[in-house]
Design an enzyme around this catalytic site. Structure first.
Site, PDB file in Angstrom:
ATOM      1  N   ALA A 100      19.030 -26.163 102.640  1.00 50.14           N
ATOM      2  CA  ALA A 100      19.502 -27.550 102.695  1.00 50.14           C
ATOM      3  C   ALA A 100      19.358 -28.089 101.283  1.00 50.14           C
ATOM      4  O   ALA A 100      18.640 -27.514 100.461  1.00 50.14           O
ATOM      5  CB  ALA A 100      18.664 -28.365 103.669  1.00 50.14           C
ATOM      6  N   TYR A 160      11.133 -33.056 107.268  1.00 52.36           N
ATOM      7  CA  TYR A 160      11.890 -31.849 107.630  1.00 52.36           C
ATOM      8  C   TYR A 160      13.372 -32.188 107.883  1.00 52.36           C
ATOM      9  O   TYR A 160      14.256 -31.367 107.656  1.00 52.36           O
ATOM     10  CB  TYR A 160      11.242 -31.136 108.813  1.00 52.36           C
ATOM     11  CG  TYR A 160      11.589 -29.663 108.869  1.00 52.36           C
ATOM     12  CD1 TYR A 160      11.281 -28.818 107.806  1.00 52.36           C
ATOM     13  CD2 TYR A 160      12.224 -29.126 109.975  1.00 52.36           C
ATOM     14  CE1 TYR A 160      11.609 -27.472 107.850  1.00 52.36           C
ATOM     15  CE2 TYR A 160      12.546 -27.778 110.035  1.00 52.36           C
ATOM     16  CZ  TYR A 160      12.238 -26.962 108.971  1.00 52.36           C
ATOM     17  OH  TYR A 160      12.562 -25.633 109.021  1.00 52.36           O
ATOM     18  N   LYS A 167      17.596 -26.413 112.644  1.00 50.21           N
ATOM     19  CA  LYS A 167      16.778 -25.470 113.437  1.00 50.21           C
ATOM     20  C   LYS A 167      16.971 -25.706 114.931  1.00 50.21           C
ATOM     21  O   LYS A 167      16.911 -24.760 115.722  1.00 50.21           O
ATOM     22  CB  LYS A 167      15.301 -25.572 113.055  1.00 50.21           C
ATOM     23  CG  LYS A 167      14.964 -25.066 111.647  1.00 50.21           C
ATOM     24  CD  LYS A 167      15.293 -23.607 111.424  1.00 50.21           C
ATOM     25  CE  LYS A 167      14.677 -23.081 110.125  1.00 50.21           C
ATOM     26  NZ  LYS A 167      15.117 -21.697 109.823  1.00 50.21           N
ATOM     27  N   SER A 200      10.659 -21.455 100.035  1.00 49.93           N
ATOM     28  CA  SER A 200      11.241 -22.612 100.726  1.00 49.93           C
ATOM     29  C   SER A 200      10.274 -23.789 100.782  1.00 49.93           C
ATOM     30  O   SER A 200      10.687 -24.941 100.757  1.00 49.93           O
ATOM     31  CB  SER A 200      11.661 -22.242 102.149  1.00 49.93           C
ATOM     32  OG  SER A 200      12.832 -21.479 102.138  1.00 49.93           O
TER      33      SER A 200
HETATM   34  C1  1JT Z   1      14.023 -24.815 104.183  1.00 47.59           C
HETATM   35  C2  1JT Z   1      13.105 -25.422 103.317  1.00 47.59           C
HETATM   36  C3  1JT Z   1      13.605 -24.316 105.417  1.00 47.59           C
HETATM   37  C4  1JT Z   1      11.778 -25.507 103.679  1.00 47.59           C
HETATM   38  C5  1JT Z   1      11.370 -25.004 104.911  1.00 47.59           C
HETATM   39  C6  1JT Z   1      12.275 -24.414 105.765  1.00 47.59           C
HETATM   40  N1  1JT Z   1      11.595 -24.025 106.869  1.00 47.59           N
HETATM   41  C7  1JT Z   1      10.318 -24.354 106.714  1.00 47.59           C
HETATM   42  N2  1JT Z   1      10.166 -24.940 105.515  1.00 47.59           N
HETATM   43  C8  1JT Z   1       8.920 -25.422 104.964  1.00 47.59           C
HETATM   44  C9  1JT Z   1       8.676 -26.847 105.374  1.00 47.59           C
HETATM   45  C10 1JT Z   1       9.374 -27.874 104.779  1.00 47.59           C
HETATM   46  C11 1JT Z   1       9.178 -29.186 105.168  1.00 47.59           C
HETATM   47  C12 1JT Z   1       8.249 -29.476 106.149  1.00 47.59           C
HETATM   48  C13 1JT Z   1       7.534 -28.434 106.739  1.00 47.59           C
HETATM   49  C14 1JT Z   1       7.767 -27.118 106.346  1.00 47.59           C
HETATM   50  C15 1JT Z   1      13.493 -25.980 101.992  1.00 47.59           C
HETATM   51  C16 1JT Z   1      14.867 -25.531 101.557  1.00 47.59           C
HETATM   52  C17 1JT Z   1      15.823 -25.611 102.696  1.00 47.59           C
HETATM   53  C18 1JT Z   1      15.438 -24.658 103.789  1.00 47.59           C
HETATM   54  O1  1JT Z   1       8.080 -30.801 106.490  1.00 47.59           O
HETATM   55  C19 1JT Z   1       7.378 -31.106 107.641  1.00 47.59           C
HETATM   56  C20 1JT Z   1       9.962 -30.312 104.518  1.00 47.59           C
END
Ligand code: 1JT
Length: 259
Positions: A100, A160, A167, A200
């Site tokens: 994203a 998120y 997701k 990520s």
């Molecule tokens: C993406 C990113 C997918 C970070 C991600 C992800 N799936 C888990 N994370 C880590 C994360 C990020 C946030 C969060 C909790 C875990 C970044 C690039 C795009 C895809 O907030 C509660 C923001």
């Protein structure tokens, strides 16, 4: 253990290794240890260089590494055509990719642009559908497709944002794909992994506080590791999960059950 999983000599495609911290790399290492033939896909040239280095460092011989940009149908088609020609049968696919725009994880969700929303959906959710479609013709012995999700699909986790919505679509796609492919003995499941410090997670300002909250609240009172996510992914790829499909499996120390 290798015997129980029945993954020895199985052809497994692993998508989404960016570096040594990637969930996909943990899965690949464990697969190689149990004697599976692992084929890698990458998008950026940089990831391919990283991958070759990682394989060399671990003393693994580099099997097949194929370029695949999941935002392009033609790229997915040509990647799986190459893989299918080389291997004949594909037994498993690990889809471990999401993306994203950084702005969309920084601002309030309500600020998400039409294009940012579409991009997150395309890269992080539709990519599974397109991948399943291209892998299917080669999954002639049945098989297993596993993708990576996160609790933000179901709950509002600050920051998120558009990834949570992507997701949610990914998890629903797992169920619809499971229904379509079940008659061919192809299973489709998601691992909902606890927060792990990967590429990520970099640039997520609240990440440390997420990790502390999990240590405090999760039944197991700790965070989870890349190896733990990899182990459950191997279970979902292998024979122990042969009657499981359309499922979202939490590997999060139990954090998701808490109020
Ligand atoms: C993406 C990113 C997918 C970070 C991600 C992800 N799936 C888990 N994370 C880590 C994360 C990020 C946030 C969060 C909790 C875990 C970044 C690039 C795009 C895809 O907030 C509660 C923001």
């Amino acid at each position: 253990m290798g015997d129980f999983l029945k993954l020895k000599d199985k052809n497994i495609v692993v998508m989404g290794v960016a570096n040594e911290r990637s969930l996909a790399w943990g899965v690949a290492k464990s697969l190689i240890e149990v004697g599976a033939n692992v084929v890698f896909t990458y998008r950026k040239e940089r990831s391919m260089a990283k991958l070759e280095k990682l394989l060399a460092t671990e003393g693994y011989d580099s099997k097949m590494i194929v370029q695949c940009d999941v935002n392009e149908d033609e790229s997915i088609h040509s990647a799986f055509t190459q893989i299918g020609k080389e291997l004949g049968t594909i037994h498993g696919v690990v889809h471990s990719l999401a993306f994203a725009h950084a702005d969309d994880l920084k601002n309030d969700f309500i600020e998400t642009s039409r294009s940012g929303y579409a991009f997150a959906q395309d890269t992080s959710a539709y990519s599974l559908v397109a991948t399943a479609k291209e892998a299917r013709p080669y999954m002639t012995d049945g098989g297993s497709i596993v993708t990576m999700s996160y609790l933000g699909a179901e709950r509002v986790l600050d920051g998120y944002n558009v990834m949570g919505v992507a997701k949610a679509a990914l998890e629903a796609s797992v169920k619809y794909l499971a229904n379509d492919l079940g008659k061919e003995s192809i299973r489709v499941n998601a691992i909902s992994a606890g927060a792990i410090r990967t590429l990520s997670a970099k640039g997520v300002p609240s990440f440390n506080s997420i990790l502390s909250l999990v240590e405090e609240k999760a039944p197991l009172k700790r965070n989870v590791t890349q190896e733990e996510v990899a182990d459950m992914t191997l279970v979902m790829l292998g024979a122990p999960s042969r009657a499981v499909t359309g499922e979202i499996v939490y590997v999060d120390g139990g954090y998701n059950i808490m109020g």
